[in-house]
Scaffold this active site. Structure first.
Site, mmCIF file in Angstrom:
data_model
loop_
_atom_site.group_PDB
_atom_site.id
_atom_site.type_symbol
_atom_site.label_atom_id
_atom_site.label_comp_id
_atom_site.label_asym_id
_atom_site.label_seq_id
_atom_site.Cartn_x
_atom_site.Cartn_y
_atom_site.Cartn_z
ATOM 1 N N TYR A 71 37.353 6.336 -31.004
ATOM 2 C CA TYR A 71 36.456 6.080 -29.865
ATOM 3 C C TYR A 71 35.269 5.221 -30.307
ATOM 4 C CZ TYR A 71 33.449 7.005 -25.831
ATOM 5 O OH TYR A 71 32.634 6.870 -24.721
ATOM 6 N N SER A 127 28.860 2.902 -25.599
ATOM 7 C CA SER A 127 28.492 4.260 -25.990
ATOM 8 C C SER A 127 27.593 4.209 -27.215
ATOM 9 C CB SER A 127 29.734 5.091 -26.319
ATOM 10 O OG SER A 127 29.377 6.368 -26.834
#
Length: 267
Positions: free
Chosen positions: A142, A129
């Site tokens: 995250y 990501s």
């Protein structure tokens, strides 16, 4: 001979788009899900696999190798979102996120390596990501789990060079998928000192996902990587400003970059 591709988390979102695109291009595609029975209409086979369960990982890979006799490409796409103030995020949820986003992909890689080594050929693509390049407020866990996968890939790919196995990262920005529905949200507590700030950031994150790019953009990027002889270490796929944010982090003083992020998230 068609290449055989295994995509973890291939039943929906980015994984599904990649699988359908590669299937149309003539690849032999297998996707995975914890509940494959929910996807009887999938355009490619969905087999049972939970990245947190090594037994299911080994069973799924054995199924593919038994049916096809080879496994050419692994796309580590399965992942989980998590949001919340770090102080208020239960330790169990933090560990669960790392089990899915970091330890899970590593275990899948370990399971496919003997086959790829015996073939003297293979490609492993880890879907990370753009959030993994920076510590984002209320997405810190995250960011950390995806950032850890980015870094370990750098080391892992060097260790695999002698076996003719390539490994790379693909870091997507915001895409229009159902990831927001499946991620863990630390509850927005009425008496929390983070209530206003976290609430504003949560609304902004959901807007970004809803207005995200078409997942087919990721599918085309992955297809291009598969057809690249010597893949790069890192790829970023997303809107210009999302990718440019990584460049800014590299060139700006840390405190200035931090201020830009806080302004962006209205903190």
């Amino acid at each position: 001979m068609s290449k055989v591709v295994l995509i973890t988390g291939g039943s929906s979102g980015i994984g599904k788009s990649i699988g359908e695109f590669l299937n149309e291009k003539g690849f032999i595609v297998y996707g995975t899900s914890r509940s494959p029975e929910k996807y009887p209409d999938s355009k490619f086979p969905i087999i049972a696999l939970d990245v947190k369960d090594i037994t299911t990982i080994n069973t799924a890979i054995d199924i593919v190798i038994e049916k096809e006799g080879q496994l050419d490409v692994l796309i580590n796409n399965a992942g989980a979102g998590i949001t919340g103030p770090i102080e208020e995020t239960p330790e169990e949820e933090i560990k669960n996120n790392f089990e899915t986003n970091f330890f899970g992909p590593i275990n899948v890689i370990k399971a496919v390596l003997p086959q790829m080594r015996s073939q003297n050929n293979g490609l492993i693509i880890n879907v990370t990501s753009i959030a993994g390049y920076m510590g984002l407020p209320y997405r810190g866990v995250y960011s950390a789990s995806k950032g850890a996968l980015e870094l370990i890939t750098e080391a892992f790919r060097m260790e695999l060079k002698n076996f003719n196995i390539n490994m790379t990262n693909v870091a997507p920005g915001d895409f229009a998928t159902n990831i927001a529905a499946g991620r863990y949200h630390a509850p927005l507590l009425e008496d929390s000192p983070y209530k206003e700030s976290y609430g504003n950031t949560l609304d902004l994150m959901n807007e970004h996902v809803d207005a995200g790019s078409n997942p087919n953009v990721m599918a085309k990027a992955v297809y291009k990587i598969i057809n690249t002889q010597n893949p790069k270490v890192h790829y970023k796929v997303g809107e210009f400003m999302q990718k440019f944010s990584i460049v800014l982090k590299r060139i700006l003083p840390d405190t200035l970059y931090e201020k830009l992020l806080m302004n962006h998230y209205k903190m």
